[in-house]
Design an enzyme around this catalytic site. Structure first.
Site, PDB file in Angstrom:
ATOM      1  N   LYS A   1       0.867  -1.185   0.000  1.00 14.28           N
ATOM      2  CA  LYS A   1       0.000   0.000   0.000  1.00 14.28           C
ATOM      3  C   LYS A   1       0.900   1.230   0.000  1.00 14.28           C
ATOM      4  O   LYS A   1       2.045   1.157   0.435  1.00 14.28           O
ATOM      5  CB  LYS A   1      -0.881   0.000   1.257  1.00 14.28           C
TER       6      LYS A   1
ATOM      7  N   ASP B   1      -6.996   4.564  -4.659  1.00 13.75           N
ATOM      8  CA  ASP B   1      -7.620   4.425  -3.324  1.00 13.75           C
ATOM      9  C   ASP B   1      -8.245   5.786  -3.051  1.00 13.75           C
ATOM     10  O   ASP B   1      -8.434   6.585  -3.993  1.00 13.75           O
ATOM     11  CB  ASP B   1      -6.566   4.059  -2.264  1.00 13.75           C
TER      12      ASP B   1
HETATM   13  P1  NDP Z   1     -13.212   7.920  -2.612  1.00 12.53           P
HETATM   14  O1  NDP Z   1     -12.137   8.915  -2.360  1.00 12.53           O
HETATM   15  O2  NDP Z   1     -13.738   7.756  -3.989  1.00 12.53           O
HETATM   16  O3  NDP Z   1     -14.449   8.162  -1.642  1.00 12.53           O
HETATM   17  C1  NDP Z   1     -14.323   8.206  -0.266  1.00 12.53           C
HETATM   18  C2  NDP Z   1     -15.629   8.694   0.331  1.00 12.53           C
HETATM   19  O4  NDP Z   1     -15.512   8.677   1.742  1.00 12.53           O
HETATM   20  C3  NDP Z   1     -15.941  10.126  -0.052  1.00 12.53           C
HETATM   21  O5  NDP Z   1     -17.332  10.265  -0.107  1.00 12.53           O
HETATM   22  C4  NDP Z   1     -15.359  10.930   1.105  1.00 12.53           C
HETATM   23  O6  NDP Z   1     -16.009  12.170   1.299  1.00 12.53           O
HETATM   24  C5  NDP Z   1     -15.609  10.007   2.267  1.00 12.53           C
HETATM   25  N1  NDP Z   1     -14.566  10.177   3.295  1.00 12.53           N
HETATM   26  C6  NDP Z   1     -13.222  10.116   3.139  1.00 12.53           C
HETATM   27  N2  NDP Z   1     -12.573  10.349   4.301  1.00 12.53           N
HETATM   28  C7  NDP Z   1     -13.537  10.560   5.205  1.00 12.53           C
HETATM   29  C8  NDP Z   1     -13.529  10.839   6.587  1.00 12.53           C
HETATM   30  N3  NDP Z   1     -12.381  10.959   7.262  1.00 12.53           N
HETATM   31  N4  NDP Z   1     -14.734  10.993   7.203  1.00 12.53           N
HETATM   32  C9  NDP Z   1     -15.900  10.855   6.516  1.00 12.53           C
HETATM   33  N5  NDP Z   1     -15.973  10.587   5.210  1.00 12.53           N
HETATM   34  C10 NDP Z   1     -14.819  10.439   4.567  1.00 12.53           C
HETATM   35  O7  NDP Z   1     -12.616   6.530  -2.067  1.00 12.53           O
HETATM   36  P2  NDP Z   1     -13.090   5.064  -2.404  1.00 12.53           P
HETATM   37  O8  NDP Z   1     -14.566   5.009  -2.582  1.00 12.53           O
HETATM   38  O9  NDP Z   1     -12.203   4.519  -3.463  1.00 12.53           O
HETATM   39  O10 NDP Z   1     -12.664   4.292  -1.064  1.00 12.53           O
HETATM   40  C11 NDP Z   1     -13.530   4.219   0.072  1.00 12.53           C
HETATM   41  C12 NDP Z   1     -13.026   3.143   0.997  1.00 12.53           C
HETATM   42  O11 NDP Z   1     -12.988   1.897   0.308  1.00 12.53           O
HETATM   43  C13 NDP Z   1     -11.600   3.333   1.549  1.00 12.53           C
HETATM   44  O12 NDP Z   1     -11.550   2.759   2.833  1.00 12.53           O
HETATM   45  C14 NDP Z   1     -10.771   2.511   0.591  1.00 12.53           C
HETATM   46  O13 NDP Z   1      -9.543   2.116   1.168  1.00 12.53           O
HETATM   47  C15 NDP Z   1     -11.688   1.334   0.366  1.00 12.53           C
HETATM   48  N6  NDP Z   1     -11.449   0.557  -0.836  1.00 12.53           N
HETATM   49  C16 NDP Z   1     -11.502   1.134  -2.069  1.00 12.53           C
HETATM   50  C17 NDP Z   1     -11.311   0.362  -3.190  1.00 12.53           C
HETATM   51  C18 NDP Z   1     -11.455   0.914  -4.553  1.00 12.53           C
HETATM   52  O14 NDP Z   1     -11.384   0.122  -5.506  1.00 12.53           O
HETATM   53  N7  NDP Z   1     -11.687   2.185  -4.740  1.00 12.53           N
HETATM   54  C19 NDP Z   1     -10.968  -1.085  -3.081  1.00 12.53           C
HETATM   55  C20 NDP Z   1     -11.048  -1.591  -1.735  1.00 12.53           C
HETATM   56  C21 NDP Z   1     -11.246  -0.785  -0.667  1.00 12.53           C
HETATM   57  P3  NDP Z   1     -15.700  13.432   0.348  1.00 12.53           P
HETATM   58  O15 NDP Z   1     -16.544  13.243  -0.862  1.00 12.53           O
HETATM   59  O16 NDP Z   1     -16.092  14.587   1.191  1.00 12.53           O
HETATM   60  O17 NDP Z   1     -14.244  13.380   0.045  1.00 12.53           O
END
Ligand code: NDP
Length: 444
Positions: free
Chosen positions: A126, A166
């Site tokens: 990572k 990510d």
């Molecule tokens: P994105 O950046 O696309 O979306 C993240 C979302 O979570 C956004 O809506 C963001 O809000 C919100 N967010 C981020 N940080 C915080 C926080 N501290 N408090 C509250 N809300 C928060 O990321 P992903 O959808 O790609 O990833 C989401 C999760 O899934 C992570 O844990 C990631 O590690 C995991 N993951 C992702 C994969 C992928 O293929 N994308 C694969 C496997 C796991 P805002 O819109 O305001 O930024």
């Protein structure tokens, strides 16, 4: 003191300043107890747990770049190459101000077992940086990505380490990083996944994590003689995972009534409008207030609160530690049947235990969100073959992989007398393959 406890004590002493990493190690090692205790002497002699908790390599580097005012900015870059026993390191790059070494280590550690669960030949790693792409111009994001890759390119490659997206790293960032890698290394190879479709990306990669989450949730319900048809679902997040989870949930006949971002959340009793959500989040990169402004049935609330909504299924898809003990109590009180994690470690350990003790089916992120990395591995296969598969081909492979993961975690839990405990099942099933490969490869 048991071998697991000895190692846990040592890991805590050595990594005291990294709470997320300790949380992940504690969760994994505790759930591996039945498998470790069955072979304690052998694993201890091999120092297998000590080795598995120590990254093979961790790289930390300076990332200087120039902002639009001509000011030099400096961020910190990380890549933790945790375990390569079963394949090249594989895992995303997180760009978020909260990023530090402990968070990258926790994510890399979890990735080892998740990647193993996919059944594909990928090791665990990572990376990321404390850079925040939010509010930056495209030029600034490009300047950061080029500087980040100028250093990172020394340590990665199609057969050594293949990063992906990510939080904060989407198609735009991957594109800039790929361009810089190619320019410096002179290699057109599958060094990153999540690439655009015109330069080696895989169809269905964008959708894969969210779709995969619903495929495994569907398997869970099928196994319990139920379906997703007519179920009410609460989702958190409004990013890549959340959006495609909502889309697939609707295709499978369920209704998703919530989503959230880092400042607030939406309750939409008519069901979240995915196209509108995509427009707000993917195109305008705006706040959820814009969703509420465009959809009369939707209520916008500041802060957090998604888990207070009555639902049959909860799918946390935002970030780590976003589903706490009080949320778990609320979900149980509201009759929630299942929690499946789209994000990495969104549920705290006490909340997980509370849900399990109260009969909620719980599938942790390692298994439930593995569809993303599995499809990244399918992207690597296509790049190696110099071929592109159709959306349907990739999607059907993804469905097969998620069904297989469900079966493997369910079987592993049963084998050790923990039927229905999918956390134990996932950790053991993921661990067994890595442990065998590490032992076969000698002391390294
Ligand atoms: P994105 O950046 O696309 O979306 C993240 C979302 O979570 C956004 O809506 C963001 O809000 C919100 N967010 C981020 N940080 C915080 C926080 N501290 N408090 C509250 N809300 C928060 O990321 P992903 O959808 O790609 O990833 C989401 C999760 O899934 C992570 O844990 C990631 O590690 C995991 N993951 C992702 C994969 C992928 O293929 N994308 C694969 C496997 C796991 P805002 O819109 O305001 O930024």
């Amino acid at each position: 003191m048991s071998y697991v406890d000895e190692v846990l004590a040592r890991v805590k002493e050595k990594n005291a300043a990294e709470p997320e990493f300790l949380q992940a190690v504690e969760e994994v090692l505790n759930s591996l107890r039945p498998a470790i205790e069955a072979n304690e002497e052998k694993f201890k002699k091999e120092a297998l747990l000590e080795r598995i908790c120590e990254p093979e390599r961790q790289i930390k580097f300076r990332v200087p770049w120039v902002d639009d005012n001509g000011q030099v900015q400096v961020n910190t870059g990380y890549r933790v190459q945790f375990n390569s026993a079963i394949g090249p390191y594989k895992g995303g790059l997180r760009l978020h101000p909260s990023v530090n070494l402990g968070i990258i280590k926790f994510l890399g550690f979890e990735q080892i077992f998740k990647n193993s669960l996919t059944g594909l030949p990928i090791g665990g790693g990572k990376g990321g940086s404390d850079f925040d792409p939010k509010g930056k111009s495209d030029r600034e994001v490009m300047a950061f990505c080029q500087s980040f890759m100028t250093e990172l390119c020394k340590y990665i490659g199609a057969d050594t380490d293949v990063p992906a997206g990510d939080i904060g790293t989407g198609a735009r960032e991957i594109g800039y990083m790929f361009g810089q890698y190619k320019r410096i290394r002179g290699l057109y190879e599958g060094v990153l996944t999540g690439k655009g479709l015109t330069y080696g990306g895989s169809l269905a990669r964008t959708e894969a994590t969210g779709y995969g989450l619903l495929y495994i949730t569907n398997e869970l319900f099928k196994d319990h003689g139920d379906t997703l048809e007519g179920k009410t679902i609460a989702v958190s997040g409004a990013g890549n995972v959340a959006i495609y989870a909502i889309q697939k949930a609707h295709q499978l006949g369920a209704k998703v009534v919530t989503c959230s971002d880092s400042t607030g959340w939406i309750y939409d009793p008519e069901g979240i409008d995915v196209e509108l959500l995509k427009e707000v989040k993917e195109v305008k990169r705006a706040r959820l207030t814009e969703y509420a402004a465009a959809k009369p049935s939707a209520e916008y609330h500041e802060g957090r609160g998604v888990w207070a909504v009555k639902c049959d299924i909860a799918l946390p898809c935002a970030t780590q530690n976003e589903l706490l003990i009080d949320d778990a109590k609320q979900l149980v009180a509201n009759g929630c049947k299942a929690v499946c994690e789209g994000a990495n470690m969104p549920t705290t350990i006490d909340a997980t235990e509370y849900l399990q003790e109260n009969g909620v089916w719980f599938i942790g992120g390692k298994a439930a969100n593995a569809g993303g990395v599995a499809t990244s591995a399918l992207e690597m296969s296509q790049n190696s073959e110099r071929l592109s598969w159709t959306f349907e081909e990739v999607d059907s492979k993804l469905q097969g992989i998620m069904a297989n993961i469900y079966k493997n975690i369910s079987d592993a839990a049963k084998r050790y007398g923990f039927e229905g405990n999918y956390v134990v099942g996932a950790n053991i099933a993921g661990f067994e393959k890595v442990a065998e490969a590490m032992i076969a490869q000698g002391v390294c």
